[in-house]
Write a protein that holds these residues in place. Structure first.
Motif, PDB file in Angstrom:
ATOM      1  N   HIS A  67      46.751  55.724  49.409  1.00  0.00           N
ATOM      2  CA  HIS A  67      46.673  56.239  50.775  1.00  0.00           C
ATOM      3  C   HIS A  67      45.463  55.636  51.490  1.00  0.00           C
ATOM      4  O   HIS A  67      44.367  55.564  50.931  1.00  0.00           O
ATOM      5  CB  HIS A  67      46.554  57.763  50.773  1.00  0.00           C
ATOM      6  CG  HIS A  67      47.671  58.451  50.033  1.00  0.00           C
ATOM      7  ND1 HIS A  67      48.946  58.551  50.531  1.00  0.00           N
ATOM      8  CD2 HIS A  67      47.695  59.047  48.816  1.00  0.00           C
ATOM      9  CE1 HIS A  67      49.711  59.187  49.662  1.00  0.00           C
ATOM     10  NE2 HIS A  67      48.970  59.497  48.609  1.00  0.00           N
ATOM     11  N   GLY A  68      45.702  55.237  52.734  1.00  0.00           N
ATOM     12  CA  GLY A  68      44.626  54.639  53.505  1.00  0.00           C
ATOM     13  C   GLY A  68      43.713  55.681  54.145  1.00  0.00           C
ATOM     14  O   GLY A  68      43.927  56.898  54.028  1.00  0.00           O
ATOM     15  N   LYS A  69      42.718  55.198  54.863  1.00  0.00           N
ATOM     16  CA  LYS A  69      41.717  56.070  55.478  1.00  0.00           C
ATOM     17  C   LYS A  69      42.354  57.005  56.504  1.00  0.00           C
ATOM     18  O   LYS A  69      41.993  58.191  56.598  1.00  0.00           O
ATOM     19  CB  LYS A  69      40.641  55.209  56.141  1.00  0.00           C
ATOM     20  CG  LYS A  69      39.527  56.016  56.784  1.00  0.00           C
ATOM     21  CD  LYS A  69      38.477  55.094  57.389  1.00  0.00           C
ATOM     22  CE  LYS A  69      37.367  55.900  58.060  1.00  0.00           C
ATOM     23  NZ  LYS A  69      36.342  55.007  58.662  1.00  0.00           N
ATOM     24  N   ASN A  70      43.331  56.521  57.255  1.00  0.00           N
ATOM     25  CA  ASN A  70      43.959  57.355  58.290  1.00  0.00           C
ATOM     26  C   ASN A  70      44.652  58.580  57.702  1.00  0.00           C
ATOM     27  O   ASN A  70      44.688  59.638  58.327  1.00  0.00           O
ATOM     28  CB  ASN A  70      44.969  56.526  59.089  1.00  0.00           C
ATOM     29  CG  ASN A  70      44.300  55.507  59.988  1.00  0.00           C
ATOM     30  OD1 ASN A  70      43.122  55.654  60.337  1.00  0.00           O
ATOM     31  ND2 ASN A  70      45.028  54.469  60.361  1.00  0.00           N
ATOM     32  N   PHE A  71      45.190  58.452  56.487  1.00  0.00           N
ATOM     33  CA  PHE A  71      45.858  59.579  55.835  1.00  0.00           C
ATOM     34  C   PHE A  71      44.877  60.736  55.654  1.00  0.00           C
ATOM     35  O   PHE A  71      45.204  61.894  55.965  1.00  0.00           O
ATOM     36  CB  PHE A  71      46.409  59.123  54.488  1.00  0.00           C
ATOM     37  CG  PHE A  71      47.053  60.216  53.677  1.00  0.00           C
ATOM     38  CD1 PHE A  71      48.377  60.567  53.885  1.00  0.00           C
ATOM     39  CD2 PHE A  71      46.324  60.892  52.706  1.00  0.00           C
ATOM     40  CE1 PHE A  71      48.972  61.578  53.137  1.00  0.00           C
ATOM     41  CE2 PHE A  71      46.912  61.893  51.958  1.00  0.00           C
ATOM     42  CZ  PHE A  71      48.237  62.238  52.175  1.00  0.00           C
ATOM     43  N   TYR A  72      43.693  60.418  55.140  1.00  0.00           N
ATOM     44  CA  TYR A  72      42.711  61.480  54.871  1.00  0.00           C
ATOM     45  C   TYR A  72      42.094  62.000  56.164  1.00  0.00           C
ATOM     46  O   TYR A  72      41.754  63.192  56.265  1.00  0.00           O
ATOM     47  CB  TYR A  72      41.634  60.960  53.923  1.00  0.00           C
ATOM     48  CG  TYR A  72      42.174  60.631  52.553  1.00  0.00           C
ATOM     49  CD1 TYR A  72      42.464  61.635  51.648  1.00  0.00           C
ATOM     50  CD2 TYR A  72      42.422  59.307  52.175  1.00  0.00           C
ATOM     51  CE1 TYR A  72      42.977  61.337  50.382  1.00  0.00           C
ATOM     52  CE2 TYR A  72      42.928  59.005  50.921  1.00  0.00           C
ATOM     53  CZ  TYR A  72      43.205  60.026  50.022  1.00  0.00           C
ATOM     54  OH  TYR A  72      43.716  59.739  48.785  1.00  0.00           O
ATOM     55  N   VAL A  73      41.954  61.150  57.191  1.00  0.00           N
ATOM     56  CA  VAL A  73      41.429  61.613  58.486  1.00  0.00           C
ATOM     57  C   VAL A  73      42.353  62.671  59.075  1.00  0.00           C
ATOM     58  O   VAL A  73      41.920  63.737  59.532  1.00  0.00           O
ATOM     59  CB  VAL A  73      41.261  60.421  59.455  1.00  0.00           C
ATOM     60  CG1 VAL A  73      40.974  60.928  60.866  1.00  0.00           C
ATOM     61  CG2 VAL A  73      40.129  59.513  58.983  1.00  0.00           C
ATOM     62  N   LYS A  74      43.661  62.413  59.051  1.00  0.00           N
ATOM     63  CA  LYS A  74      44.620  63.376  59.600  1.00  0.00           C
ATOM     64  C   LYS A  74      44.646  64.653  58.759  1.00  0.00           C
ATOM     65  O   LYS A  74      44.792  65.760  59.296  1.00  0.00           O
ATOM     66  CB  LYS A  74      46.013  62.750  59.638  1.00  0.00           C
ATOM     67  CG  LYS A  74      46.146  61.620  60.651  1.00  0.00           C
ATOM     68  CD  LYS A  74      47.555  61.019  60.642  1.00  0.00           C
ATOM     69  CE  LYS A  74      47.688  59.895  61.652  1.00  0.00           C
ATOM     70  NZ  LYS A  74      49.047  59.285  61.626  1.00  0.00           N
ATOM     71  N   CYS A  86      49.942  61.116  46.480  1.00  0.00           N
ATOM     72  CA  CYS A  86      50.024  60.421  45.201  1.00  0.00           C
ATOM     73  C   CYS A  86      48.629  60.359  44.585  1.00  0.00           C
ATOM     74  O   CYS A  86      47.690  59.851  45.217  1.00  0.00           O
ATOM     75  CB  CYS A  86      50.582  59.010  45.388  1.00  0.00           C
ATOM     76  SG  CYS A  86      50.771  58.093  43.841  1.00  0.00           S
ATOM     77  N   ASN A  87      48.443  60.897  43.387  1.00  0.00           N
ATOM     78  CA  ASN A  87      47.164  60.885  42.691  1.00  0.00           C
ATOM     79  C   ASN A  87      47.303  60.227  41.337  1.00  0.00           C
ATOM     80  O   ASN A  87      48.405  59.875  40.901  1.00  0.00           O
ATOM     81  CB  ASN A  87      46.606  62.305  42.564  1.00  0.00           C
ATOM     82  CG  ASN A  87      45.832  62.710  43.822  1.00  0.00           C
ATOM     83  OD1 ASN A  87      45.360  61.856  44.574  1.00  0.00           O
ATOM     84  ND2 ASN A  87      45.724  64.005  44.053  1.00  0.00           N
ATOM     85  N   ARG A  88      46.184  60.104  40.649  1.00  0.00           N
ATOM     86  CA  ARG A  88      46.157  59.411  39.363  1.00  0.00           C
ATOM     87  C   ARG A  88      45.630  60.343  38.276  1.00  0.00           C
ATOM     88  O   ARG A  88      44.615  61.017  38.465  1.00  0.00           O
ATOM     89  CB  ARG A  88      45.270  58.163  39.456  1.00  0.00           C
ATOM     90  CG  ARG A  88      45.362  57.259  38.220  1.00  0.00           C
ATOM     91  CD  ARG A  88      44.412  56.066  38.356  1.00  0.00           C
ATOM     92  NE  ARG A  88      44.716  55.263  39.525  1.00  0.00           N
ATOM     93  CZ  ARG A  88      45.621  54.291  39.558  1.00  0.00           C
ATOM     94  NH1 ARG A  88      46.316  54.021  38.466  1.00  0.00           N
ATOM     95  NH2 ARG A  88      45.832  53.614  40.657  1.00  0.00           N
TER      96      ARG A  88
END
Length: 838
Positions: free
Chosen positions: A335-342, A358-360
């Motif tokens: 996931h890019g930066k915009n995903f976490y900003v939103k 999606c995590n690890r």
């Protein structure tokens, strides 16, 4: 966040008095050791590792009449494996293990998995602090009613045997003379091991007087009486009458009920008095620990404060590995930066966020989770905490992908199926219409795939389809679509610049498939028939294009297979004619529209008629005369070929019966039978029924089969042909030399006659190769005592050549064309041959 009071753990109450012995210790020495330490269980070690446990409850399993009881090693009677519990686990976990496994002792291990003590049911009962609960619980029915009472004169060994049979913990002993009861428990049996006296009476061994408690007393009274007198069983009485025995296990069961009662109260009160109720906070922690969803609680700066066991199960990280760290250790990088900003904008504005992420895991595996993040602000505290609740939905996502795969892709080859192909074709047609482009749809059908399936098996056929799919994909360009519609039918969608591109692609496919496939150690050829239709010339919609490509493919099969045909309007008329023929075929078969023609054969030596071949003809009122080359494959395709065989067989029988009445002796009547009829194993039965029906001898009938009839099931064919031979029926091998020739058939099967195919006769005596082949066949047949019939003899030169070779019989226009029934009778009379040697 305020911390809850530490719940009571195993480490708070367990006994560090861990008494052990070796596996070769005698049972009596182990019991003495237990008596010295005043314990009810002893652990058994082997090479410093605890491998078993023996408790006083195991006494009931012993045979006290065994004189070698003292010498039995403890390892032969111990229980294994030993149930363990960590000292860090809660007491409620220990109680659950006791309940589930019906045991009374657990081995306690420390943080390094090393033994450090023991915990028993009694330990839990003494440390639960539920005396107030027991005090208000009457004994009532909480005891064993069905207690075994034995007479005082019963021997101890008999009493122990009765305890074993009933799996009883205690028995009561009644002395009638003294009007007094005694009790024998499992613990008492320990003395019998040290000082065996199985012949002693139960009364001499029983403990007395009995400790009694009224059924109207409370469980707390019973517990206090047990504790004071260091016993675990009380006799329950009612007006001095013995009603049963109360054991300490009954108190444990009541304490478990008390647990649930207390937890329910905590649930009811948690929303009202969360800050001040210790039980509510305990419950909250229990819910978190028991939750199947992973839970992670972080401080406002993102540092992890707490995780639950499900978090560990889902991610692989232990609590100590993540507490004090940042959740970014779980990041998959997907996931890019915009995903976490939103995400954080939603949490800031609404206090909650939900979605897929999606995590690890610790082992590096990626997984998809459904995540809920909630912002929590405690009353009277400005600091925020965040609770992240998640569940692993990887399997659900995989299942969804599988559903999509099954719905839109072929399970065997992984190619798009008919549904997905139609979707792509519809989209491609829309784009081609907008951009004024050309498209091609190609139908690819493997030639004689059924023969491969039948001879090598369906699993081999499946492997061939997968290999064909790979070869086809290797030929196509990026952006082209290859789909499997079912069976051995493939279809291609591609963009083209002109018609030559379609022809070039078809040539590449045919050349690619012409290389044999390695299948189960065999080289298997798999040619294909290809038909193509082009947008916009051959159709403007998907249905028309597919139909026209299919028609072109069938035309490829008609012209000899392993070829390519581009759709032409004339093919459509041919297809409609074929469809009309299919519609009429069933009706024609059921209404006797077929007719038998008869072509006589001539003996070259005597010049007499040497048998007759029955040839099937179909003259449809609407379609006219239809060639057998057209309707025989149609019958096979419709699954009616055996039914057509039966029609021929029945009508041949009628003709033979009629000829016998008319005194016609023209030798055997030959009929052609399909390979399908032979492989089904019903041919001999069909022939036998026909002969019986018309009262005919098998000597008047000859069955003609092609070499391909033996390919699918040689053993089945062999059995059927021998059954025919037993009836006197002759067997002729038709079209010899053109099929799957294997000379071993001639010695393994009961063949009487070889029919040389007309394609060889047509080129003799002028063509060198064919003439030698015909000569070789005649010579071989003579050496094997087989008759030879030459088909398609139309010229005097052919007749003369065959006569010189020593061929037995000829058949063809030179002698006589196929005749109707009336014409055949006239021909026979004209020949004036009342008898013919067969």
């Amino acid at each position: 966040m305020k911390q809850t009071r530490h719940p009571q753990q195993v480490s708070d109450i367990f006994s560090r008095k861990l008494v052990c012995c070796s596996t070769d210790t005698s049972l009596v020495d182990a019991v003495r050791l237990m008596q010295v330490h005043n314990i009810s269980a002893i652990f058994i070690k082997k090479r410093q590792e605890i491998v078993g446990i023996w408790t006083e409850a195991d006494c009931i399993k012993l045979d006290f009449t065994d004189s070698n009881l003292k010498h039995i090693e403890i390892q032969s009677v111990m229980s294994s494996p030993v149930l363990k519990i960590s000292c860090q686990q809660l007491l409620c976990d220990a109680a659950l293990i006791f309940y589930q496994h019906s045991v009374r002792h657990l081995l306690v291990i420390d943080n390094n998995d090393l033994p450090c003590g023991v915990i028993s049911i009694s330990d839990i009962v003494r440390n639960q602090g539920l005396d107030h609960y027991l005090q208000f619980r009457p004994i009532k029915e909480q005891y064993h009613k069905d207690v075994l009472v034995v007479p005082s004169y019963l021997t101890l060994s008999e009493g122990v045997e009765m305890m074993r049979e009933r799996t009883a913990q205690v028995i009561l002993v009644y002395n009638q003379q003294q009007d007094e009861h005694g009790i024998i428990t499992q613990r008492d049996l320990l003395h019998l091991i040290v000082e065996p006296d199985s012949n002693a009476s139960c009364w001499s061994f029983a403990s007395r007087p009995l400790y009694r408690v009224s059924s109207k007393s409370s469980l707390f009274d019973a517990y206090r009486l047990m504790s004071t007198n260091n016993v675990r069983h009380l006799v329950v009485t009612d007006d001095l009458e013995i009603k049963g025995v109360l054991a300490i296990e009954h108190l444990v069961n009541e304490i478990e009920s008390a647990y649930y009662s207390e937890l329910e109260k905590v649930l009811e009160q948690r929303d009202i008095d969360l800050q001040h109720s210790q039980r509510n906070l305990y419950l909250a922690n229990k819910i978190i620990d028991a939750s199947l969803d992973g839970i992670m609680i972080t401080q406002q700066n993102g540092v992890i404060m707490q995780v639950n066991p499900a978090f560990t199960a889902l991610t692989g990280y232990q609590e100590y590995e993540v507490v004090g760290k940042h959740p970014r250790i779980l990041s998959s990088g997907k996931h890019g930066k915009n995903f976490y900003v939103k995400m954080w904008q939603s949490i800031t504005q609404t206090g909650v966020w939900q979605g897929e992420i999606c995590n690890r895991k610790k082992n590096g595996d990626l997984y998809v989770e459904w995540l809920t993040i909630i912002a929590i602000r405690e009353p009277n505290d400005d600091e925020l905490v965040y609770a992240a609740i998640f569940s692993d939905i990887t399997e659900r996502k995989t299942a969804e992908d599988k559903i999509v795969q099954l719905a839109y892709f072929d399970e065997l080859t992984g190619l798009p199926n008919r549904r997905l192909f139609n979707d792509r074709l519809t989209m491609a047609l829309a784009a081609a219409h907008r951009n004024n482009d050309m498209l091609a749809v190609m139908f690819i059908d493997l030639d004689r795939f059924k023969e491969i399936n039948d001879s090598l098996g369906h699993s081999a056929g499946d492997e061939l389809l997968k290999m064909v799919a790979i070869r086809l994909q290797n030929v196509l360009c990026e952006g082209d679509t290859l789909a499997r519609l079912g069976g051995d039918e493939f279809v291609v969608l591609c963009e083209i610049d002109d018609i030559s591109a379609v022809i070039s692609l078809a040539d590449q496919i045919l050349n690619n498939l012409n290389t044999p496939f390695q299948l189960e150690g065999l080289e298997v050829g798999a040619t294909a028939s290809i038909g193509a239709a082009v947008y916009p010339d051959d159709g403007l919609d998907s249905e028309t294009l597919l139909k026209h490509a299919d028609i072109a493919m069938y035309r490829s099969k008609e012209v000899g297979r392993n070829s390519f045909q581009l759709f032409k309007p004339s093919m459509n008329a041919r297809s409609l004619e074929r469809f009309a023929m299919m519609s009429r075929f069933q009706y024609a078969l059921e209404n006797d529209e077929f007719e038998l023609y008869f072509q006589p054969k001539q003996c070259l030596r005597s010049k007499a008629i040497k048998g007759v071949e029955a040839l099937l003809r179909w003259q449809d009122p609407a379609l006219g005369i239809i060639s057998p080359a057209q309707f025989i494959p149609l019958a096979e395709e419709l699954g009616l070929i055996v039914k057509l065989d039966l029609w021929v067989l029945n009508n041949a029988g009628m003709q033979l019966a009629l000829w016998q009445q008319q005194g016609i002796t023209a030798g055997r009547l030959a009929i052609n039978i399909s390979a399908c009829h032979l492989s089904q194993g019903s041919l001999s039965s069909s022939v036998e029924k026909m002969l019986q029906r018309y009262n005919l001898s098998g000597n008047c009938l000859e069955i003609e089969l092609t070499e391909s009839s033996f390919i699918s099931s040689f053993s089945q064919a062999k059995r059927e042909l021998w059954q025919l031979k037993k009836m006197g029926v002759q067997i002729a091998l038709d079209d010899f030399g053109t099929g799957y020739s294997a000379l071993s058939y001639l010695t393994k099967l009961p063949i009487d006659t070889l029919k040389i195919d007309a394609s060889f006769i047509a080129k003799v005596p002028d063509e060198y190769g064919n003439s030698e082949i015909v000569a070789a066949i005649v010579a071989m047949a003579n050496s094997l005592n087989l008759k030879v019939i030459a088909e398609g003899v139309e010229k005097l030169a052919q007749y003369s050549y065959l006569l010189e070779l020593g061929c037995d019989v000829i058949q063809g226009y030179y002698y006589c064309r196929p005749l109707t029934q009336r014409q055949w009778l006239e021909f026979y009379q004209l020949q004036n041959q009342p008898t013919v040697i067969s």
